[in-house]
Design an enzyme around this catalytic site. Sequence first.
Site, PDB file in Angstrom:
ATOM      1  N   THR A  81       7.560  -5.648   4.703  1.00 18.23           N
ATOM      2  CA  THR A  81       7.412  -6.757   3.905  1.00 18.23           C
ATOM      3  C   THR A  81       8.927  -7.638   3.646  1.00 18.23           C
ATOM      4  OG1 THR A  81       5.598  -5.625   2.428  1.00 18.23           O
ATOM      5  CG2 THR A  81       7.021  -7.356   1.458  1.00 18.23           C
ATOM      6  N   ASN A 108      19.321  -7.671   3.262  1.00 22.70           N
ATOM      7  CA  ASN A 108      17.897  -8.067   2.890  1.00 22.70           C
ATOM      8  C   ASN A 108      17.565  -9.330   3.433  1.00 22.70           C
ATOM      9  OD1 ASN A 108      16.846  -5.387   1.312  1.00 22.70           O
ATOM     10  ND2 ASN A 108      18.901  -5.784   0.790  1.00 22.70           N
ATOM     11  N   SER A 116       0.876  -1.217  -0.045  1.00 23.07           N
ATOM     12  CA  SER A 116       0.013  -0.076   0.071  1.00 23.07           C
ATOM     13  C   SER A 116       0.790   1.254  -0.223  1.00 23.07           C
ATOM     14  CB  SER A 116      -0.806   0.021   1.201  1.00 23.07           C
ATOM     15  OG  SER A 116      -0.223   0.079   2.471  1.00 23.07           O
ATOM     16  N   GLY A 117       0.192   2.517  -0.530  1.00 27.78           N
ATOM     17  CA  GLY A 117       0.984   3.596  -0.164  1.00 27.78           C
ATOM     18  C   GLY A 117       0.104   4.453   0.679  1.00 27.78           C
ATOM     19  N   ARG A 118       0.674   5.410   1.247  1.00 27.57           N
ATOM     20  CA  ARG A 118       0.022   6.357   2.120  1.00 27.57           C
ATOM     21  C   ARG A 118       0.688   7.808   2.000  1.00 27.57           C
ATOM     22  NH1 ARG A 118       1.294   4.021   7.070  1.00 27.57           N
ATOM     23  NH2 ARG A 118       3.650   4.384   6.339  1.00 27.57           N
ATOM     24  N   HIS A 173      14.856   5.732  -0.910  1.00 30.92           N
ATOM     25  CA  HIS A 173      14.737   4.341  -0.395  1.00 30.92           C
ATOM     26  C   HIS A 173      14.090   4.244   0.616  1.00 30.92           C
ATOM     27  CE1 HIS A 173      16.630   0.129   0.501  1.00 30.92           C
ATOM     28  NE2 HIS A 173      15.334   0.113  -0.258  1.00 30.92           N
ATOM     29  N   ASP A 174      13.115   3.528   1.114  1.00 32.78           N
ATOM     30  CA  ASP A 174      12.381   3.715   2.229  1.00 32.78           C
ATOM     31  C   ASP A 174      13.119   3.085   3.426  1.00 32.78           C
ATOM     32  OD1 ASP A 174      12.373   0.955   1.535  1.00 32.78           O
ATOM     33  OD2 ASP A 174      10.150   0.636   1.232  1.00 32.78           O
TER      34      ASP A 174
END
Length: 490
Positions: free
Chosen positions: A263, A300, A15-17, A240-241
């Site tokens: 995720t 990761n 999702s995006g917020r 980058h998140d």
Amino acid sequence: MKNSKYLAFDIGAESGRAILGYLEDGKISLKEIHRFPNGFMQILDNYHWNVFRLYEAMVESLEICVQRENVIPDAIGIDTWGVDFALLAGDGSILGVPYAYRDPRTDSAMEEFFKIISRDRVYELTGIQFLQFNTLFQLYASKRDKSSWLESASDLLFIPDLFNYLLSGEKKSEFTYATTSQLYNPVKAGWEPELFDALGISMDLMQDIVAPGTVIGALTDQLSRRTGMGKVPVCAVSLHDTGSAIAAVPAKGKNWAYISSGTWSLMGIETKSPLISEKTLKYNLTNEGGVEYTFRVLKNIMGMWPIQQCRKAWSAENYEYADLVDMGKAAKPFLSIIDPDAHVFLNPDDMPAAIAGFCKETGQQIPGTHGEFVRVVLESLALKYRYTFDQLNEVADDKIEKIYIIGGGIKNSLLCQFTANATGVPVIAALAEGTAVGNLMVQAMAMGEVTSLQEIREVVGNSFEPKTYEPEETDLWESAYQRYLKIIMK
């Protein structure tokens, strides 16, 4: 410090917020104003991101900000997952629909590319963990397959670069995101020509790289009129998140590690310079950029993805994530152990079946209930954290004495406790919205309201109350870890 308002777009795989941040009196508070779905879509045999739907959702968010919230922010910033990109034609139009990193076209790409340039040489040049979906191997697969999009392209824009371009008309790449691509040389501080030569692709495709905390432009005239927002600055935050998330870790000193839990789980330490050595190559540790040109030496790890996909497979039950945690807590401990990063879990059609298959192949008991599946995944993930924790301790200058967890994973209290148990150090669940907070605070840096990464962390520390999990049952977890090592070494 003046009172300011910033708008962050934090877009993940699910999702995006759109989140408003209010910076007042040395503290930041948040308000989510819009949430929209994401997820890769299958077109024929490939997986893609619907960037057009995401763009429309972002524009809708801008309209909501002005019309419903009565707010015109001081700046806008975007962060997303790593490695993926779009290609643009000479006229600036988007060529095709960007591939998603779980697309199978890269299944053999790494091994094929290493016939052109060795694995050791690629790591020496980039210091980046080998993952088949890194931009380097995606580009190799496109070149190998004679992609008409690539042959026609004039520009490559990473996904958040693309959104910055659509909002502002400016084409730039940002440091933290560029480093995820395995095309960037952190020692030379630029794109690596040797890799582009090996690919047979011109470096003219790439953009100038800017630092996180740079104002790259302002909303286009068309969007300024459509949204009623005017010429609001668009900032390159840490695009980058994970880079945004780590900027928000409210830590002091050097004796800490972090896990950005979503995720994916990204577990690492922060350093002033990249760590590229035989040992970091052996452990497949990556050197990704951070705010103020720090480096995130990390790995990761397949984070909450197996849980997310199990929930999807059990959709008829309408489980909330809290339900899954409760079921896992009640299930039998250490029934079986999986390697969360095994290739079979990258993108299976049926995640519970993939977990059952792994257990069968390794001679372990197959989970029989949904709660047992959940517990197997969460225990195994914590044991993978322990595995990575030990590796990080070997390369770190200072012994790691605590772990900060940020991101949505802190809501999973069972996983937080398991992580403390497995690693034997306190785990500090810092803040769920770490990525958005980092995004917002780097916007504040771009606008001159804060002046350093240290000051960002001080503001975050003043704004949120963490929860600490102390290690428990460490002998039991040590025994489980020895089982884990035997399984992953098979």
